[in-house]
Design an enzyme around this catalytic site. Sequence first.
Site, PDB file in Angstrom:
ATOM      1  N   GLN A   1      -5.022  -1.438   9.603  1.00 38.60           N
ATOM      2  CA  GLN A   1      -4.914  -2.782   9.026  1.00 38.60           C
ATOM      3  C   GLN A   1      -5.527  -3.822   9.973  1.00 38.60           C
ATOM      4  OE1 GLN A   1      -3.540  -3.529   5.880  1.00 38.60           O
ATOM      5  NE2 GLN A   1      -4.367  -5.552   6.301  1.00 38.60           N
TER       6      GLN A   1
ATOM      7  N   LYS B   1       0.849  -1.200   0.000  1.00 40.33           N
ATOM      8  CA  LYS B   1       0.000   0.000   0.000  1.00 40.33           C
ATOM      9  C   LYS B   1       0.878   1.242   0.000  1.00 40.33           C
ATOM     10  CE  LYS B   1      -3.870  -2.274   2.194  1.00 40.33           C
ATOM     11  NZ  LYS B   1      -4.439  -2.775   3.435  1.00 40.33           N
TER      12      LYS B   1
ATOM     13  N   ASP C   1     -11.483   2.701   3.904  1.00 39.79           N
ATOM     14  CA  ASP C   1     -11.860   1.284   3.835  1.00 39.79           C
ATOM     15  C   ASP C   1     -13.378   1.126   3.768  1.00 39.79           C
ATOM     16  OD1 ASP C   1      -9.965  -0.665   3.578  1.00 39.79           O
ATOM     17  OD2 ASP C   1      -9.471  -0.767   5.711  1.00 39.79           O
TER      18      ASP C   1
END
Length: 294
Positions: free
Chosen positions: A98, A54, A121
Site C-alpha cells: 500500500q 481490500k 498493482d
Amino acid sequence: MSADVIDGKAYATDLKADVAKQVTILKEKYNLVPGLAVVLVGDDPASQIYVRNKNKSTHKAGMNSYEYRMDSDVTEAELLTVVKKLNLDPAVHGILVQLPLPKHINEAAIIDAIAPEKDVDGFHVINSGLLATGGRGMVPCTPLGCIMMLKDRLGSLSGLDAVVVGRSNIVGKPMAQLLLNESCTVTIAHSRTRNLAEVVKRSDIVVAAVGVPELVKGDWIKDGATVIDVGINRIEMADGKTRLVGDVEYAAAAKHAAAITPVPGGVGPMTIAVLLKNTITAACRIAGVDEPKI
Ligand code: NDP
C-alpha cells in the site's frame, strides 16, 4: 443535454460476481485458491480503510487474503525481506504494498522487488514496459477499470481524441498507454500544459487524474464527450462537514457530456474489483492454467 451516469458501483458489483465464479471454478477444477497479500506500513487512516476494504472484498470473492502490518519506522531492508518472502510463497499470487510509504523508504526499490508476475498493482518497471510495448503484463487497476468502463460504454475507441489530465506513473501514464493501445489519438496534459481548456474542448474522451477539486470546468467539455473522473478530493463545506468531489466540475460537465462518472461511486469502486480480477489473472498465469471464461 444531461449525461448518463456511468455507475462504477454497478460495474464493480458485476466484475466481483464474475471473479467469485472464477474462484469457484479454479477451486473445483484445479484445487487452486488465489491468494492476495497486502502489506501496510504505518497508520495512515486512508490507507487503513483501503486495506480493510481490500481484505473484505478478497474474502467475499472466496480468495485467501493475507495482511502484513508494519510500524512506520520499519527499515527498507526489513520491508524488502517481507516482499521477498511473499515472492517465494506459493499460496500468494498477488502482492500489493500500500502506497504511500514513509519518506525514509525508497518506493521504487520496494515495488521493483515484487516478483513481476505477482505485481497485481502493475507498477513494476517490467509491467510498465510490457504495457508500453504491447506485451502480456499486469496492468494497473485504476486505469484498467477506466478502460473497461469506456469500452463497455463506447465499444470501439479507435480514432477518438482522448485527453488524460495527469501524468503520474500509477494513473495518468498507464491510462494514456491503454487509450493508445485502443487506437485513440492521445494527449497527456499536466501542470505545465498551456491552454488546458482548448485541449479538453477537442476531446471525445476526458480522463481527469489530477487531485485538484473541480479543475476541469464543465464548459470545457465537448458536447457528447465521455468523462472519466479519477480524482478523489475531500473538501470542507461552509457548515464544517466534508464531502468528496472529483477533478471535474460534475454538474456543469453533465450538461455537455454524453456520459460521466460520479465521485464517489465512479472509478473508485472499480479499482478494488479490478485488483481481484488481476489476482485471478496472476494466479492462473503462475499455475499455468487458462483463466476461466464467465
Ligand atoms: P499525482 O499527484 O501523482 O499526479 C497528479 C498529476 O496531475 C500530475 O501529473 C500533475 O502534473 C497533474 N496536475 C497537477 N496540477 C495540475 C494542473 N493545475 N493542471 C494540469 N495538471 C495538473 O496524483 P495521482 O495520479 O496519484 O492521483 C490523481 C487523483 O486520482 C487524486 O485525486 C487521487 O486521489 C485519485 N486516485 C483515485 C484512485 C481511484 O481508485 N479512484 C486511484 C488513484 C488515484 P505534473 O506532473 O506536471 O506535476
